[in-house]
Design an enzyme around this catalytic site. Structure first.
Site, PDB file in Angstrom:
ATOM      1  N   GLU A   1      58.849  26.576  54.662  1.00  0.00           N
ATOM      2  CA  GLU A   1      60.107  25.904  54.309  1.00  0.00           C
ATOM      3  C   GLU A   1      61.183  26.939  54.056  1.00  0.00           C
ATOM      4  OE1 GLU A   1      60.139  23.135  50.979  1.00  0.00           O
ATOM      5  OE2 GLU A   1      58.122  22.462  51.493  1.00  0.00           O
TER       6      GLU A   1
ATOM      7  N   GLU B   1      52.925  24.028  47.253  1.00  0.00           N
ATOM      8  CA  GLU B   1      53.614  24.627  46.118  1.00  0.00           C
ATOM      9  C   GLU B   1      52.948  24.408  44.763  1.00  0.00           C
ATOM     10  OE1 GLU B   1      57.696  23.263  46.091  1.00  0.00           O
ATOM     11  OE2 GLU B   1      58.197  24.709  47.635  1.00  0.00           O
TER      12      GLU B   1
HETATM   13  C1  NOJ Z   1      60.149  22.425  48.172  1.00  0.00           C
HETATM   14  C2  NOJ Z   1      59.334  21.202  48.284  1.00  0.00           C
HETATM   15  O1  NOJ Z   1      58.159  21.442  48.977  1.00  0.00           O
HETATM   16  C3  NOJ Z   1      60.061  20.016  48.856  1.00  0.00           C
HETATM   17  O2  NOJ Z   1      59.334  18.885  48.532  1.00  0.00           O
HETATM   18  C4  NOJ Z   1      61.450  19.996  48.328  1.00  0.00           C
HETATM   19  O3  NOJ Z   1      62.132  18.834  48.568  1.00  0.00           O
HETATM   20  C5  NOJ Z   1      62.144  21.216  48.864  1.00  0.00           C
HETATM   21  N1  NOJ Z   1      61.515  22.360  48.286  1.00  0.00           N
HETATM   22  C6  NOJ Z   1      63.614  21.309  48.581  1.00  0.00           C
HETATM   23  O4  NOJ Z   1      63.844  21.513  47.227  1.00  0.00           O
END
Ligand code: NOJ
Length: 472
Positions: free
Chosen positions: A376, A161
């Site tokens: 994710e 990200e």
């Molecule tokens: C994106 C991130 O990669 C992760 O680290 C985070 O905890 C989750 N989203 C949930 O917000």
């Protein structure tokens, strides 16, 4: 030829679940340092967290028993190269060898991220993502990982990200080094692009048969509620700001001239771009895209105000108009918009499942048939277990079911989707949202020194869903 299996699994990140923050030769990283400092006003740390470091075998077994055939996790850079002297910590490598052994045991495909927000502290002290040498240090660490694990890891990811990470570090200022500085935002963003390109260059040198490398991106598609020329321009700027600077260089090997010009016009000094960098970017693109899917980027034309980003890290959004929510104003580019018909979660973020379909379709439109893993997707909420630690998380089940529905629709319509990962297989630390915001399919009792695990209702739902969709 045997049909390639769709991957169904779960995703985690080292700092969020491992604990063992200073065990077996691990160095400190910027999150250890931040959490141990006075700047961390909550005092909450991930020193132990879910203690995955000691529970990995149990966690991976539970994933396998839940029907999952892939596991996305990240390697902690400071476990592998703990100090500035670049000496490799064999015990760090051995830990991940043990994790991979467990994956092998159950036929679970590992999908491994090299850095998930947790830069080593020695890089942090030199300026973190702004340090001129960060991409060379990252390439060195990446090459250690590639040489050691080789094609035992079939899916490598460079950075998790970049856009969210850069924004939290330098725009919102809620992640270390907690700044609000758009010059630094741009510099950080650029160095992240160089980190990916240089890590890919190391990866290609080794010709690891059967292994691929990608990037994980967080922002969703950009949309506007109206269709005027001004709104269309805001959508374009929204994409340039949140999507294009990450994905164009990583997948196509270049930034569009228009993006560079717009950044320059906004007063950013681009002297951090060094001669030869663009050749490195052009020659080192990724094999696949990891797309995290949480929400869309809803925008309207920029009207007024300075650049700023707002978040709600308190989880206090109750849906009322003045509750703090997530959004951005980027001066001269766009402003976030809110759709009164779309519900928000407690953290002020839209819950809008159709964005999964729209995001994937947009990626295909711009990047063709690139393999995409939804790396994710998940739902954070407050939860109350019963006296046995069991949680009936129907809200999460509904969320996942609807999002997956839209993802599968995009796949049916030709997007090259090859896998899906729930965030997260078990509860873990949610950065500055701490432990109350839970995402897991398995409850972790953070009060219990043994960190007892109890599958939630969603764990069993996902198992059944996978059984029914194994051969898609
Ligand atoms: C994106 C991130 O990669 C992760 O680290 C985070 O905890 C989750 N989203 C949930 O917000």
């Amino acid at each position: 030829m045997e049909k390639e299996k769709f991957l169904w699994g779960g995703a985690t990140a080292a700092y969020q679940c491992e604990g063992a923050w200073d065990e077996d030769g691990k160095g400190a990283n910027i999150w250890d340092e931040f959490c141990h400092s006075a700047a961390n006003t909550t005092g909450i740390t991930a020193d132990v967290s879910s203690d995955f470091y000691h529970h990995y075998a149990e966690d991976i077994r539970m994933m396998a028993e839940g029907g999952q055939n892939t596991f996305r996790f990240s390697i902690s850079w400071s476990r592998i190269v703990p100090k500035e002297d670049r000496v490799v910590n064999e015990a760090g490598l051995a830990f991940y060898d043990r994790v991979l052994d467990e994956c092998d045991k159950y036929g679970i495909v590992p999908n491994v991220t090299l850095v998930h927000y947790d830069l080593p502290d020695y890089i942090g002290h030199k300026g973190g993502w702004l340090y001129d040498g960060v991409s060379d240090e990252f390439a060195y660490y990446a090459s250690v990982v590639f040489r050691h694990f080789g094609n035992r890891i079939p899916l490598y990811v460079t950075i998790n990200e970049p856009s969210h990470n850069a924004s939290c570090c330098y725009m919102v200022g809620n992640y270390p080094p907690n700044e609000q500085n758009m010059q630094h935002f741009a510099h950080c963003a650029y160095n992240m692009v160089m980190c990916t390109a240089k890590a890919v260059r190391e990866f290609r040198k080794l010709n690891l048969a059967g292994a691929q490398i990608g990037i994980v991106h967080s922002s969703g598609n950009t949309e506007a509620l109206h269709d005027t020329p001004e709104d269309r321009l805001a959508v374009k700027y929204g994409d340039m700001f949140s999507n294009d600077w990450v994905l164009d260089p990583a997948i196509r090997g270049y930034f569009e001239e228009e993006l560079i010009e717009k950044v320059r016009e906004s007063g950013i000094d681009l002297s951090f771009i060094k001669e030869g960098d663009f050749d490195i970017i052009r020659a080192n693109t990724v094999d696949f895209l990891g797309q995290n899917i949480y929400c869309r980027n809803l925008v309207k034309p920029y009207k007024s105000g300075e650049t700023k980003a707002t978040v709600n890290n308190l989880g206090t959004n109750d849906g009322s108009a003045d509750s703090p929510r997530e959004g951005k104003t980027v001066k001269g580019w766009f402003e976030s918009d809110w759709d009164p018909n779309v519900p928000l979660n407690r953290w002020g973020r839209e819950v809008y499942p159709p964005c999964a379909y729209a995001t994937l379709m947009k990626r295909k439109e711009r990047y063709g048939n690139i393999p995409i893993y939804v790396t994710e997707n998940g739902h954070g909420c407050y939860e109350m277990p019963d006296e046995n630690g069991y949680v009936e998380d129907d809200e999460r089940i509904r969320f996942l079911q609807e999002f997956i529905g839209y993802i599968l629709k995009a796949k049916e319509e030709g997007v090259n989707v090859k896998g899906y990962y729930v965030w997260a297989p078990m509860d873990l630390y949610s950065w500055i949202n701490g432990y109350k915001k839970r995402y897991g399919l398995v409850r972790v009792d953070f009060e219990d020194p043994e960190r007892k695990r109890t599958p939630k209702k969603s764990y069993y739902w996902y198992k059944k869903f996978i059984e029914e969709h194994r051969d898609i």
